[in-house]
Design a protein around this motif. Structure first.
Motif, PDB file in Angstrom:
ATOM      1  N   GLU A 105      25.025  96.045 123.314  1.00  0.00           N
ATOM      2  CA  GLU A 105      25.011  97.335 123.997  1.00  0.00           C
ATOM      3  C   GLU A 105      26.075  97.350 125.088  1.00  0.00           C
ATOM      4  O   GLU A 105      26.123  96.448 125.935  1.00  0.00           O
ATOM      5  CB  GLU A 105      23.631  97.605 124.611  1.00  0.00           C
ATOM      6  CG  GLU A 105      23.543  98.956 125.296  1.00  0.00           C
ATOM      7  CD  GLU A 105      22.160  99.235 125.861  1.00  0.00           C
ATOM      8  OE1 GLU A 105      22.035 100.166 126.678  1.00  0.00           O
ATOM      9  OE2 GLU A 105      21.214  98.519 125.482  1.00  0.00           O
ATOM     10  N   LEU A 106      26.924  98.374 125.057  1.00  0.00           N
ATOM     11  CA  LEU A 106      28.005  98.496 126.029  1.00  0.00           C
ATOM     12  C   LEU A 106      27.793  99.690 126.950  1.00  0.00           C
ATOM     13  O   LEU A 106      27.276 100.731 126.527  1.00  0.00           O
ATOM     14  CB  LEU A 106      29.361  98.663 125.318  1.00  0.00           C
ATOM     15  CG  LEU A 106      30.106  97.385 124.925  1.00  0.00           C
ATOM     16  CD1 LEU A 106      29.352  96.610 123.854  1.00  0.00           C
ATOM     17  CD2 LEU A 106      31.518  97.702 124.450  1.00  0.00           C
ATOM     18  N   GLU A 107      28.189  99.521 128.188  1.00  0.00           N
ATOM     19  CA  GLU A 107      28.287 100.616 129.154  1.00  0.00           C
ATOM     20  C   GLU A 107      29.635 100.500 129.840  1.00  0.00           C
ATOM     21  O   GLU A 107      29.986  99.428 130.348  1.00  0.00           O
ATOM     22  CB  GLU A 107      27.156 100.555 130.184  1.00  0.00           C
ATOM     23  CG  GLU A 107      25.779 100.879 129.620  1.00  0.00           C
ATOM     24  CD  GLU A 107      24.698 100.849 130.699  1.00  0.00           C
ATOM     25  OE1 GLU A 107      25.045 100.684 131.892  1.00  0.00           O
ATOM     26  OE2 GLU A 107      23.511 100.961 130.343  1.00  0.00           O
ATOM     27  N   ASP A 108      30.396 101.585 129.825  1.00  0.00           N
ATOM     28  CA  ASP A 108      31.734 101.593 130.421  1.00  0.00           C
ATOM     29  C   ASP A 108      32.596 100.455 129.884  1.00  0.00           C
ATOM     30  O   ASP A 108      33.376  99.835 130.606  1.00  0.00           O
ATOM     31  CB  ASP A 108      31.645 101.505 131.949  1.00  0.00           C
ATOM     32  CG  ASP A 108      30.880 102.669 132.565  1.00  0.00           C
ATOM     33  OD1 ASP A 108      31.041 103.796 132.067  1.00  0.00           O
ATOM     34  OD2 ASP A 108      30.115 102.437 133.517  1.00  0.00           O
ATOM     35  N   GLY A 109      32.423 100.162 128.602  1.00  0.00           N
ATOM     36  CA  GLY A 109      33.239  99.145 127.965  1.00  0.00           C
ATOM     37  C   GLY A 109      32.802  97.713 128.185  1.00  0.00           C
ATOM     38  O   GLY A 109      33.452  96.788 127.688  1.00  0.00           O
ATOM     39  N   GLU A 110      31.707  97.499 128.905  1.00  0.00           N
ATOM     40  CA  GLU A 110      31.225  96.144 129.194  1.00  0.00           C
ATOM     41  C   GLU A 110      29.881  95.903 128.514  1.00  0.00           C
ATOM     42  O   GLU A 110      29.018  96.787 128.488  1.00  0.00           O
ATOM     43  CB  GLU A 110      31.071  95.932 130.704  1.00  0.00           C
ATOM     44  CG  GLU A 110      32.347  96.145 131.510  1.00  0.00           C
ATOM     45  CD  GLU A 110      33.379  95.070 131.273  1.00  0.00           C
ATOM     46  OE1 GLU A 110      33.003  93.967 130.793  1.00  0.00           O
ATOM     47  OE2 GLU A 110      34.563  95.308 131.570  1.00  0.00           O
ATOM     48  N   ILE A 111      29.687  94.705 127.945  1.00  0.00           N
ATOM     49  CA  ILE A 111      28.410  94.359 127.329  1.00  0.00           C
ATOM     50  C   ILE A 111      27.351  94.212 128.410  1.00  0.00           C
ATOM     51  O   ILE A 111      27.531  93.475 129.379  1.00  0.00           O
ATOM     52  CB  ILE A 111      28.521  93.064 126.523  1.00  0.00           C
ATOM     53  CG1 ILE A 111      29.481  93.249 125.340  1.00  0.00           C
ATOM     54  CG2 ILE A 111      27.151  92.623 126.003  1.00  0.00           C
ATOM     55  CD1 ILE A 111      29.720  91.994 124.524  1.00  0.00           C
ATOM     56  N   VAL A 112      26.233  94.927 128.241  1.00  0.00           N
ATOM     57  CA  VAL A 112      25.163  94.872 129.235  1.00  0.00           C
ATOM     58  C   VAL A 112      23.868  94.293 128.674  1.00  0.00           C
ATOM     59  O   VAL A 112      22.963  93.953 129.435  1.00  0.00           O
ATOM     60  CB  VAL A 112      24.894  96.269 129.843  1.00  0.00           C
ATOM     61  CG1 VAL A 112      26.107  96.748 130.628  1.00  0.00           C
ATOM     62  CG2 VAL A 112      24.516  97.291 128.769  1.00  0.00           C
ATOM     63  N   SER A 113      23.761  94.181 127.352  1.00  0.00           N
ATOM     64  CA  SER A 113      22.565  93.561 126.788  1.00  0.00           C
ATOM     65  C   SER A 113      22.806  93.209 125.325  1.00  0.00           C
ATOM     66  O   SER A 113      23.709  93.736 124.678  1.00  0.00           O
ATOM     67  CB  SER A 113      21.332  94.471 126.894  1.00  0.00           C
ATOM     68  OG  SER A 113      21.436  95.562 125.999  1.00  0.00           O
ATOM     69  N   PHE A 114      21.963  92.290 124.818  1.00  0.00           N
ATOM     70  CA  PHE A 114      22.008  91.862 123.428  1.00  0.00           C
ATOM     71  C   PHE A 114      20.630  92.029 122.805  1.00  0.00           C
ATOM     72  O   PHE A 114      19.619  91.820 123.469  1.00  0.00           O
ATOM     73  CB  PHE A 114      22.390  90.382 123.312  1.00  0.00           C
ATOM     74  CG  PHE A 114      23.788  90.061 123.764  1.00  0.00           C
ATOM     75  CD1 PHE A 114      24.884  90.379 122.983  1.00  0.00           C
ATOM     76  CD2 PHE A 114      24.003  89.424 124.978  1.00  0.00           C
ATOM     77  CE1 PHE A 114      26.164  90.067 123.393  1.00  0.00           C
ATOM     78  CE2 PHE A 114      25.270  89.104 125.399  1.00  0.00           C
ATOM     79  CZ  PHE A 114      26.368  89.431 124.595  1.00  0.00           C
TER      80      PHE A 114
END
Length: 256
Positions: A172-181
């Motif tokens: 899961e990405l937010e603003d291009g960064e992975i935030v969860s798996f």
């Protein structure tokens, strides 16, 4: 090009090992379900390629079957890699227990004020790879989790899913960064159905992002079992099948 400047790729999947030499197609060198990655098994598989590997730069890609991931929220005052590794160790231990004492962990420090991705594999795998490199006289340039290999192809800020035989990883990405798996281990031939369920659940939990797709990177060997109806059943999903001509999952990995 100098001989030692050519890069060879070795891909280790749970059901086989493949090698890709410079300017050649990936080649499957072992097959069959493996319970683990050992020095003896690697040496037996790769000894026939000893002359080709000699003094080469070798990049090893490891299937997500053998890797665990977590995301560490950014914390002010945590400044060194050692501190982030200590946080990763604590987080993995809380989730998986004492088994983590045999794991080697890495953190991917890219930008400040963004979440930090941590990965872990069993220390025995790293030891086996380093022993193999010494025995066959090649330079181990990188030990790369499959997540990192696929991420290099992902040019979007949208969330994405990596589909291997019997292993799914939703990032899961937010603003291009992975935030969860979210990881899943579906039975063989049920990966497509399970992926649609994961993506539908993700969409429900992130209704504010409902217009954004989840991009699925699918191992070529899953194509026959990944029906159009399953991918079309969820409008969140865009499907990308990298290197679709590869006949084995390990070869698909080696060709990334």
């Amino acid at each position: 090009m100098l001989p030692w400047s050519k890069q060879t790729v070795i891909a280790i999947a749970h059901d086989g090992i493949a090698i890709k030499q410079s300017n050649k197609m990936p080649e499957l060198i072992t097959s069959g379900t493996n319970s683990g990655v050992t020095y003896a098994a690697l040496l037996s598989a790769l000894t026939p390629y000893a002359s080709a590997l000699n003094n080469q730069q070798v990049r090893v890609i490891i299937s997500n079957h053998f890797v665990r991931y977590t995301v560490l929220p950014w914390q002010q005052g945590v400044n060194t890699r050692a501190d982030w590794l200590a946080l990763a160790e604590h987080t993995f231990r809380k989730q998986y227990g004492t088994v983590t004492q045999d794991w080697e962990m890495r953190v991917n420090l890219t930008h400040t004020d963004t979440p930090v991705v941590a990965s872990a594999i069993d220390q025995s795998i790293r030891n086996a790879l380093h022993q193999m490199a010494e025995s066959l006289n090649f330079k181990l340039k990188a030990i790369e989790p499959l997540l990192m290999s696929v991420s290099a192809h992902h040019k979007s800020n949208d969330s994405f899913l990596i589909a291997e035989p019997e292993r799914l990883l939703l990032c899961e990405l937010e603003d291009g960064e992975i935030v969860s798996f979210t990881a899943s281990a579906p039975p063989i031939a049920q990966e497509g159905q399970n992926a649609s369920q994961l993506i539908a659940r993700y969409a429900l939990q992130n209704s504010k992002q409902s217009a954004k797709p989840v991009i699925s990177y699918i191992s070529s060997v899953l194509n026959a079992n990944w029906s159009q109806s399953e991918s079309a059943a969820n409008t969140q999903q865009q499907v990308i099948k990298l290197n679709t001509n590869q006949a084995s999952h390990a070869c698909w990995m080696a060709g990334l």
